[in-house]
Design a protein around this motif. Structure first.
Motif, PDB file in Angstrom:
ATOM      1  N   TYR A 201       0.716  -1.151  -0.043  1.00 54.15           N
ATOM      2  CA  TYR A 201       0.020   0.019   0.096  1.00 54.15           C
ATOM      3  C   TYR A 201       0.855   1.276  -0.046  1.00 54.15           C
ATOM      4  CZ  TYR A 201      -3.698  -3.272   1.128  1.00 54.15           C
ATOM      5  OH  TYR A 201      -4.730  -4.156   1.192  1.00 54.15           O
ATOM      6  N   VAL A 202       0.610   2.354  -0.859  1.00 50.69           N
ATOM      7  CA  VAL A 202       1.064   3.633  -0.776  1.00 50.69           C
ATOM      8  C   VAL A 202      -0.104   4.429  -0.512  1.00 50.69           C
ATOM      9  CG1 VAL A 202       3.009   3.190  -2.255  1.00 50.69           C
ATOM     10  CG2 VAL A 202       1.049   3.857  -3.059  1.00 50.69           C
ATOM     11  N   THR A 203       0.066   5.771  -0.297  1.00 53.77           N
ATOM     12  CA  THR A 203      -0.937   6.720   0.007  1.00 53.77           C
ATOM     13  C   THR A 203      -0.665   7.995  -0.793  1.00 53.77           C
ATOM     14  OG1 THR A 203      -1.419   6.023   2.163  1.00 53.77           O
ATOM     15  CG2 THR A 203      -2.118   8.136   1.641  1.00 53.77           C
ATOM     16  N   LEU A 204      -1.636   8.158  -1.624  1.00 52.97           N
ATOM     17  CA  LEU A 204      -1.738   9.633  -2.573  1.00 52.97           C
ATOM     18  C   LEU A 204      -2.949  10.243  -2.473  1.00 52.97           C
ATOM     19  CD1 LEU A 204       0.586  11.014  -5.253  1.00 52.97           C
ATOM     20  CD2 LEU A 204      -2.023  11.098  -5.472  1.00 52.97           C
ATOM     21  N   HIS A 205      -2.958  11.253  -1.973  1.00 52.26           N
ATOM     22  CA  HIS A 205      -4.081  12.339  -1.524  1.00 52.26           C
ATOM     23  C   HIS A 205      -4.625  12.692  -3.099  1.00 52.26           C
ATOM     24  CE1 HIS A 205      -4.617  10.729   2.231  1.00 52.26           C
ATOM     25  NE2 HIS A 205      -3.758  11.734   2.845  1.00 52.26           N
ATOM     26  N   VAL A 206      -5.700  12.481  -3.721  1.00 50.61           N
ATOM     27  CA  VAL A 206      -5.986  12.809  -4.891  1.00 50.61           C
ATOM     28  C   VAL A 206      -6.493  14.308  -4.982  1.00 50.61           C
ATOM     29  CG1 VAL A 206      -7.034  12.539  -7.144  1.00 50.61           C
ATOM     30  CG2 VAL A 206      -6.433  10.575  -5.610  1.00 50.61           C
ATOM     31  N   GLY A 207      -6.007  15.271  -5.440  1.00 56.54           N
ATOM     32  CA  GLY A 207      -6.385  16.734  -5.450  1.00 56.54           C
ATOM     33  C   GLY A 207      -6.923  17.364  -6.843  1.00 56.54           C
ATOM     34  N   HIS A 225      -0.095  19.515 -11.183  1.00 59.62           N
ATOM     35  CA  HIS A 225      -0.544  19.938  -9.543  1.00 59.62           C
ATOM     36  C   HIS A 225       0.084  19.087  -8.691  1.00 59.62           C
ATOM     37  CE1 HIS A 225      -2.648  16.404 -11.262  1.00 59.62           C
ATOM     38  NE2 HIS A 225      -2.804  15.596 -10.119  1.00 59.62           N
ATOM     39  N   SER A 226       0.255  19.388  -7.333  1.00 60.48           N
ATOM     40  CA  SER A 226       1.031  18.796  -6.494  1.00 60.48           C
ATOM     41  C   SER A 226      -0.072  18.169  -5.455  1.00 60.48           C
ATOM     42  CB  SER A 226       1.617  19.898  -5.599  1.00 60.48           C
ATOM     43  OG  SER A 226       2.636  19.407  -4.757  1.00 60.48           O
ATOM     44  N   GLU A 227       0.459  16.811  -4.969  1.00 60.75           N
ATOM     45  CA  GLU A 227      -0.371  15.993  -4.322  1.00 60.75           C
ATOM     46  C   GLU A 227       0.629  15.284  -3.189  1.00 60.75           C
ATOM     47  OE1 GLU A 227      -3.751  14.582  -7.405  1.00 60.75           O
ATOM     48  OE2 GLU A 227      -1.788  13.535  -7.499  1.00 60.75           O
ATOM     49  N   PHE A 228      -0.028  15.107  -1.997  1.00 64.51           N
ATOM     50  CA  PHE A 228       0.676  14.589  -0.844  1.00 64.51           C
ATOM     51  C   PHE A 228       0.705  12.942  -1.048  1.00 64.51           C
ATOM     52  CE2 PHE A 228       1.006  13.027   3.700  1.00 64.51           C
ATOM     53  CZ  PHE A 228       2.348  13.699   3.935  1.00 64.51           C
ATOM     54  N   TYR A 229       1.912  12.528  -0.720  1.00 61.42           N
ATOM     55  CA  TYR A 229       1.997  10.892  -0.715  1.00 61.42           C
ATOM     56  C   TYR A 229       2.658  10.442   0.385  1.00 61.42           C
ATOM     57  CZ  TYR A 229       7.195  11.446  -1.711  1.00 61.42           C
ATOM     58  OH  TYR A 229       8.193  12.036  -1.924  1.00 61.42           O
ATOM     59  N   ILE A 230       2.605   9.205   0.712  1.00 55.59           N
ATOM     60  CA  ILE A 230       3.365   8.562   1.779  1.00 55.59           C
ATOM     61  C   ILE A 230       3.773   7.082   1.132  1.00 55.59           C
ATOM     62  CG2 ILE A 230       3.133   7.635   4.244  1.00 55.59           C
ATOM     63  CD1 ILE A 230       0.919   9.460   4.844  1.00 55.59           C
ATOM     64  N   VAL A 231       5.067   6.581   1.494  1.00 54.95           N
ATOM     65  CA  VAL A 231       5.537   5.306   1.273  1.00 54.95           C
ATOM     66  C   VAL A 231       6.155   4.831   2.550  1.00 54.95           C
ATOM     67  CG1 VAL A 231       6.880   3.818  -0.320  1.00 54.95           C
ATOM     68  CG2 VAL A 231       6.047   5.626  -1.095  1.00 54.95           C
ATOM     69  N   THR A 232       5.624   3.828   3.062  1.00 53.99           N
ATOM     70  CA  THR A 232       5.964   3.399   4.332  1.00 53.99           C
ATOM     71  C   THR A 232       7.303   2.372   4.177  1.00 53.99           C
ATOM     72  OG1 THR A 232       4.797   1.130   4.314  1.00 53.99           O
ATOM     73  CG2 THR A 232       3.655   3.226   4.981  1.00 53.99           C
ATOM     74  N   LYS A 233       7.982   2.121   5.387  1.00 51.94           N
ATOM     75  CA  LYS A 233       9.349   1.390   5.180  1.00 51.94           C
ATOM     76  C   LYS A 233       8.894  -0.017   4.942  1.00 51.94           C
ATOM     77  CE  LYS A 233      13.064  -0.273   8.285  1.00 51.94           C
ATOM     78  NZ  LYS A 233      13.593  -0.309   9.718  1.00 51.94           N
ATOM     79  N   GLU A 234       7.801  -0.523   5.299  1.00 48.79           N
ATOM     80  CA  GLU A 234       7.280  -2.018   5.154  1.00 48.79           C
ATOM     81  C   GLU A 234       7.145  -2.077   3.469  1.00 48.79           C
ATOM     82  OE1 GLU A 234       3.862  -5.069   6.327  1.00 48.79           O
ATOM     83  OE2 GLU A 234       3.576  -2.941   6.459  1.00 48.79           O
TER      84      GLU A 234
END
Length: 341
Positions: A201-207, A225-234
């Motif tokens: 899983y990754v997270t990218l908040h669609v804007g 456009h710019s969007e916030f993302y998260i990639v976890t260590k796992e």
């Protein structure tokens, strides 16, 4: 490179207005990016195109019921507000209509004052910054007062709000759904795991970019456009292992793709990371992260058509879209699927 190069004919009646009764019942066009070969399948067949040891990457963002209708406190004028992203604590970037009625200091009331929004910033293209005033938990208030922010090409009312969420949606923050993932059911994901395929899983908040067409004639002049993302260590460790062992990374959707390619461009490897990305992928781009892509059928002249053209070749994509139109595939958010292998 001209934006017109990514145009194609699409009849309005092929724009899906409602989701199918069963999420995984959609058609799936399979495109071989090397040969251009096309096959017609159903989404339930997606398992046939993944092997043990591969990793399927899903965007677990959750859509906020972020479209609100309220009134200006002083005049009673009706205002539509679409919350896009939180800039700082309780200050949100919003798309407003009619924006010309909103200046700094304007207060808009929603739900007879259950939620109020004071304008604290005025920007171009209908964008305003609002400080939210409420008591209690914001997302509970939005669940009560807000509507799902369906794209402008969907005109029918969505009866079940959950059909604009993926079954694995978790991290609240999107103004639109990562629609390639809408085809998955919990049962299908269980079958993916049973076959020995990893799920990351990754997270990218669609804007805001979801609602913005490309308006320049030269693709390279488009400001992404710019969007916030998260990639976890796992997730990073699993993806690196997948690469090292020679297996495929299968990205679900352009949002997951942009997240993974952003991290690889920054670090040359997968690693724990978060931040804002404005990566713009169009033909000529060399993919570093993903091998295969599950995606929907996109709007003409959109950045999303440009991204899939970068992966599979513009000629292959335009041919596949022409075939999809002839075969009456359903397009856009609630439409059918494409697997690029």
């Amino acid at each position: 490179m001209s934006t017109e190069d990514f145009d194609f004919y699409l009849p309005d009646n092929l724009i899906a207005q409602t989701p199918l009764e069963e999420r995984d019942a959609s058609k799936m066009l399979v495109l071989d990016k090397e040969t251009g070969e096309i096959k017609h399948k159903h989404f339930i067949d997606v398992l046939d195109y993944m092997e043990r040891g591969d990793t399927l990457v899903l965007n677990d963002t959750k859509v906020i019921p972020a479209r609100l209708y309220g009134v200006k406190e002083k005049t009673g004028a009706v205002i539509e507000m679409l919350m896009l992203n939180e800039k700082e604590a309780n200050v949100w970037e919003c798309l407003t209509k009619p924006a010309k009625r909103i200046s700094e200091g304007t207060i808009v009331s929603f739900g007879d004052g259950k939620l109020k929004a004071e304008c604290v910033g005025v920007f171009d293209e209908g964008i305003r910054h609002f400080k939210l005033i409420y008591s209690g938990i914001l997302y509970e208030i939005l669940d009560e007062l807000g509507e799902m922010p369906l794209p402008p090409y969907i005109h029918k009312k969505l009866e079940d709000q959950n059909r604009y969420q993926t079954v694995y949606a978790k991290n609240i923050g999107s103004a639109a759904a990562p629609t390639a993932g809408l085809h998955f059911t919990s049962e299908l994901l269980d079958k993916v795991k049973e076959k020995g395929i990893n799920i990351a899983y990754v997270t990218l908040h669609v804007g805001l970019g979801t609602f913005r067409p490309v308006q320049v004639s030269d693709v390279k002049d488009h400001k992404m456009h710019s969007e916030f993302y998260i990639v976890t260590k796992e997730t990073a460790e699993l993806l690196n292992k997948t690469k090292e062992e020679g297996h495929n990374i299968i990205s679900v959707g352009t949002t997951s793709t942009r997240t993974l390619e952003t991290v690889m461009n920054l670090y040359g490897t997968f690693k724990e990371a978060s931040g804002f990305t404005d990566i713009f992928i169009y033909p000529g781009y060399e993919f570093k992260a993903i091998d295969k892509l599950i995606t929907n059928f996109h709007l003409p002249k959109s950045t999303l058509v440009m991204l899939v053209s970068a992966l599979a070749g513009k000629e292959n994509i335009l041919k596949a879209y022409k075939v999809a139109v002839a075969e009456r595939y359903r397009f856009f958010s609630f439409g059918d699927s494409m697997f690029i292998k």
